[in-house]
Design a protein around this motif. Structure first.
Motif: not given
Length: 266
Positions: A149-161
């Motif tokens: 799941v980290l890899a999924q949003v790794w470069e997202a700005e304001g990403g959410f887990l």
């Protein structure tokens, strides 16, 4: 930011969540706590879009969650569920690469593989990248899923887990390591994290905000020191606790007194 107001979820005549409100902001770790059956996982499934609310409003980044195109949403937020069903014996690095699927068309790029390596390093599993996933211990499997799941949003700005019981199966060291990874993501990269947790002392140590639930309702929501009071914990868990000053950290140390103290005062 996730903003949810008066969220209600019903299955037939049974109400699993009733008028729960709150916010999860970028740069914060929000812990959702409560006894078994409090509605914590139901709330997370609503935030993930896996369930649709029976009533109330739910927005992500200022838009109703239901209006998001699935692919775009998948690049902004990732979900770690309690159960992980894997039919094929993937290598660990192949499993983590699944998190990159929203980012490439036909074949993963060198950048995708670099993100996989970085995510594995973040959870301390670089040395197991080539291992077959089913041969890992339960705790190692949980960390591999976190890397996915980290890899999924790794470069997202304001990403959410959205993490549903991410500490399941982890030893003491890796419980702290996982929450430290989550907190560093909020501090250094502006991520937002919503995590269902059971350990109130870990919650007090790592969370920026706490949502305490009981039987589908919110009891309290706010800073850990405001929410994790002896009165609120008694209401949420039916157990008396004593709050002590932590000898080294700026957070309370929560000591359960046992059920006998509660029963004896009824």
């Amino acid at each position: 930011m996730f903003d949810f107001q008066n969220l209600t979820y019903k299955i037939g005549p049974k109400t699993l969540l009733q008028q729960v409100s709150g916010r999860a902001r970028p740069g914060e770790l929000v812990a959702v706590v409560g006894a078994n059956g409090a509605g914590k996982s139901t709330l997370l499934r609503l935030l993930s879009g896996d369930l649709r609310p029976s009533a109330g409003t739910l927005t992500f980044a200022g838009r109703p969650l239901g209006d998001w195109i699935p692919g775009r949403l998948a690049r902004r937020r990732a979900v770690l569920t309690q159960q992980h069903t894997l039919a094929l014996a993937f290598q660990v690095q192949e499993l983590v690469l699944l998190g990159r699927y929203p980012h490439f068309g036909g074949q993963p790029t060198a950048h995708d593989h670099a993100v996989v390596a970085a995510a594995l390093a973040a959870v301390g599993l670089s040395h197991l990248a080539g291992r077959s996933y089913p041969t890992l211990s339960g705790g190692e499997q949980q960390r591999a899923q976190l890397a996915r799941v980290l890899a999924q949003v790794w470069e997202a700005e304001g990403g959410f887990l959205l993490l549903d019981e991410p500490l399941t199966g982890l030893d003491l060291r890796h419980q702290h390591h996982t929450l430290d990874v989550a907190r560093r993501l909020t501090r250094e990269r502006g991520f937002g994290v919503v995590a269902v947790l059971h350990d109130l002392n870990l919650t007090a140590q790592y969370a920026d905000q706490v949502l305490l639930m009981r039987q589908g309702r919110a009891i309290a929501c706010g800073l850990p020191a405001e929410v994790l009071t002896s009165e609120n914990i008694l209401e949420g868990f039916d157990i008396e606790v004593e709050l002590l000053e932590h000898p080294r950290l700026n957070c309370p140390l929560i000591v359960p007194l046992g059920n006998n103290e509660v029963i004896g005062k009824e």
